[in-house]
Design an enzyme around this catalytic site. Structure first.
Site, PDB file in Angstrom:
ATOM      1  N   ASP A 204       4.275   0.969 -10.320  1.00  0.00           N
ATOM      2  CA  ASP A 204       3.097   1.256  -9.432  1.00  0.00           C
ATOM      3  C   ASP A 204       3.825   1.061  -7.793  1.00  0.00           C
ATOM      4  O   ASP A 204       4.241  -0.203  -7.594  1.00  0.00           O
ATOM      5  CB  ASP A 204       2.295   0.342  -9.635  1.00  0.00           C
ATOM      6  CG  ASP A 204       1.135   0.189  -8.656  1.00  0.00           C
ATOM      7  OD1 ASP A 204       1.447   0.996  -7.602  1.00  0.00           O
ATOM      8  OD2 ASP A 204      -0.116  -0.301  -8.549  1.00  0.00           O
ATOM      9  N   LYS A 230      -1.291   4.700   2.364  1.00  0.00           N
ATOM     10  CA  LYS A 230      -0.540   3.450   2.560  1.00  0.00           C
ATOM     11  C   LYS A 230       0.649   3.583   3.318  1.00  0.00           C
ATOM     12  O   LYS A 230       1.287   2.743   3.660  1.00  0.00           O
ATOM     13  CB  LYS A 230      -0.454   2.706   1.211  1.00  0.00           C
ATOM     14  CG  LYS A 230      -1.786   2.244   0.873  1.00  0.00           C
ATOM     15  CD  LYS A 230      -1.527   1.158  -0.362  1.00  0.00           C
ATOM     16  CE  LYS A 230      -2.497   0.961  -1.332  1.00  0.00           C
ATOM     17  NZ  LYS A 230      -3.498  -0.033  -0.944  1.00  0.00           N
TER      18      LYS A 230
HETATM   19  N1  PMP Z   1      -1.384  -0.615  -6.798  1.00  0.00           N
HETATM   20  C1  PMP Z   1      -1.059  -1.260  -5.819  1.00  0.00           C
HETATM   21  C2  PMP Z   1      -0.268  -2.318  -6.103  1.00  0.00           C
HETATM   22  C3  PMP Z   1      -2.104  -1.352  -4.667  1.00  0.00           C
HETATM   23  O1  PMP Z   1      -1.908  -2.247  -3.788  1.00  0.00           O
HETATM   24  C4  PMP Z   1      -3.225  -0.274  -4.625  1.00  0.00           C
HETATM   25  C5  PMP Z   1      -4.031  -0.260  -3.552  1.00  0.00           C
HETATM   26  N2  PMP Z   1      -4.622  -1.405  -2.976  1.00  0.00           N
HETATM   27  C6  PMP Z   1      -3.428   0.603  -5.866  1.00  0.00           C
HETATM   28  C7  PMP Z   1      -2.623   0.279  -6.813  1.00  0.00           C
HETATM   29  C8  PMP Z   1      -4.445   1.465  -5.777  1.00  0.00           C
HETATM   30  O2  PMP Z   1      -4.037   2.378  -4.818  1.00  0.00           O
HETATM   31  P1  PMP Z   1      -5.092   3.511  -4.437  1.00  0.00           P
HETATM   32  O3  PMP Z   1      -6.345   2.812  -4.274  1.00  0.00           O
HETATM   33  O4  PMP Z   1      -4.765   4.223  -3.325  1.00  0.00           O
HETATM   34  O5  PMP Z   1      -5.386   4.582  -5.466  1.00  0.00           O
END
Ligand code: PMP
Length: 410
Positions: A204, A230
């Site tokens: 991830d 992000k």
């Molecule tokens: N994994 C991590 C480590 C994250 O920080 C996030 C977002 N906060 C996600 C997964 C999920 O990402 P998204 O909401 O953009 O799908």
């Protein structure tokens, strides 16, 4: 200081960061781990596409669509270059990290998992790297194993090795950088171990893609997922990067247009990856915006970026340590620009509400990582996270506001 001047000039590229006011105060944005702000070039690329170039992709042959398809596919090639991918790797556009993780958890699990098999996660995962695996394990009769971490927020690799030695683990799924503590996990070492025992490693990369300079081939992950929003790009798009041969063997995740070769009521045959995993009209303008975000990132020396963000992290960490009753959650030696903390006797939501009155935006709540916070013995925390557009003055203002607020609350 050269870095200071370099990044304070970059700050002007971000309209909200440069101009926004909150409660009559200048915005101090310390929540880039949730989502980053966008430079003008990203906003303009999407606007130009919608104003002048908009068309669908892949389906037909008129000029506008051919140009849109070329622009969309050029972003795929750009991402392959950015992560220095070998020709055997493929980039699939998804709606984001969550969507990419759900794709892998659903499809790879169907390919690999039998009753009694295991999926290894760390105890420091975002909910989106827990729940899809839990759902897959429930569906297929497999089991989750969870690698614990110590008080500093470092994973216990001995437990990891023992889980692998058990011989039932088929998949390991772990964040590159934890969104709760900022810990950067030793992915290459974890990948080598997983491969030694015949397991695949899913990474991830939601937090790492915008902050670290690395080659994905060197990381040795089998799957890498990230979100555009992000890394200075638009919401609604992200990527899954994986080996093409493996993607060919994996069953499709969703059915619909673009992912097929031939459809009859008796049988459907599927397209090759990546399109096999891109059912339906994709996020065309968002992919164009993501391309502009990578172009923006590519102008920045990522080594300098790491140095700057680390410098801000150190400044904030030292300041927080001076505040009585404040506890930082996670102080691993290798950390990204994330600082999560709690203060004895003070609710994190109260703290965040009062910081907001000074224009300071921090995350508060369970950080989408309830099991991680539970392991630290708290249901909620505050998190400040830093990005290229933050300044030393902002960190000082944050620390001063925090000190003032705590005096009020205690
Ligand atoms: N994994 C991590 C480590 C994250 O920080 C996030 C977002 N906060 C996600 C997964 C999920 O990402 P998204 O909401 O953009 O799908």
């Amino acid at each position: 200081m050269e870095l200071r001047n370099y990044f304070s000039a970059k700050r002007l590229d971000f309209p909200i960061i440069a101009n926004a006011q909150v409660h009559g105060k200048k915005l101090i944005y310390l929540d880039s781990a949730a989502t980053s702000h966008k430079p003008k070039s990203v906003i303009e690329a999407m606007q130009t596409f919608y104003l002048h170039d908009y068309a669908t992709v892949h389906r037909t042959i008129y000029s506008m669509t051919e140009q849109a398809t070329a622009a969309y596919e050029a972003v795929r090639s750009q991402i392959k270059r950015h992560f220095q991918l070998s020709p055997s790797k493929e980039v699939i556009f998804t709606r984001g990290t969550t969507d990419a993780l759900n794709l892998v958890a659903s499809s790879l699990s169907t390919l690999l998992l039998k009753p009694g098999d295991e999926v290894i996660l760390s105890a420091m995962e975002h909910h989106s790297n827990i729940v899809p695996w839990q759902m897959a394990c429930e569906r297929l009769g497999a089991k989750l194993r969870v690698i614990p971490f110590d008080a500093a927020g470092v994973l216990d690799l001995e437990s990891y090795r023992k889980f692998l030695q058990g011989g039932r683990a088929k998949i390991v799924a772990v964040a590159h950088m934890a969104n709760s503590t900022g810990t950067i996990h030793p992915i290459r070492e974890m990948a080598n171990l997983a491969h030694e025992y015949g397991a695949y490693l899913v990474v991830d990369g939601a937090q790492s893609a915008a902050h670290l300079s690395f080659s994905l081939e060197e990381l040795k992950a089998d799957f890498y997922c990230f979100s555009s929003h992000k890394l200075y790009g638009p919401t609604g798009v992200g990527c899954l990067i994986a080996d093409r041969g493996l993607l060919e063997r994996m069953p499709p995740y969703q059915g619909g247009g673009d992912m097929i070769r031939q459809v009859t009521f008796e049988k459907t045959t599927y397209n090759d990856p990546p399109l096999k995993f891109e059912a339906g009209t994709p996020m065309i303008a968002e992919v164009i915006g993501l391309g502009a975000a990578f172009s923006y990132l590519e102008q920045i020396d990522l080594k300098k970026l790491e140095q700057w963000e680390n410098h801000l992290l150190q400044q904030a960490t030292e300041g927080l340590k001076e505040l009585p009753g404040l506890r930082i959650l996670g102080e691993a030696p290798k950390k990204g620009p994330i600082l999560t903390f709690i203060v004895e006797g003070v609710h994190p939501l109260d703290l965040a509400t009062l910081l907001d009155l000074d224009g300071i935006a921090v995350r508060s709540g369970h950080l989408c990582a309830q099991p991680t916070l539970a392991a630290f013995g708290t249901p909620y925390a505050c998190r400040a996270s830093f990005s290229l557009y933050n300044t030393e003055e902002e960190i000082s203002a944050f620390l001063a506001s925090l000190q003032k607020t705590l005096k009020k609350l205690k």
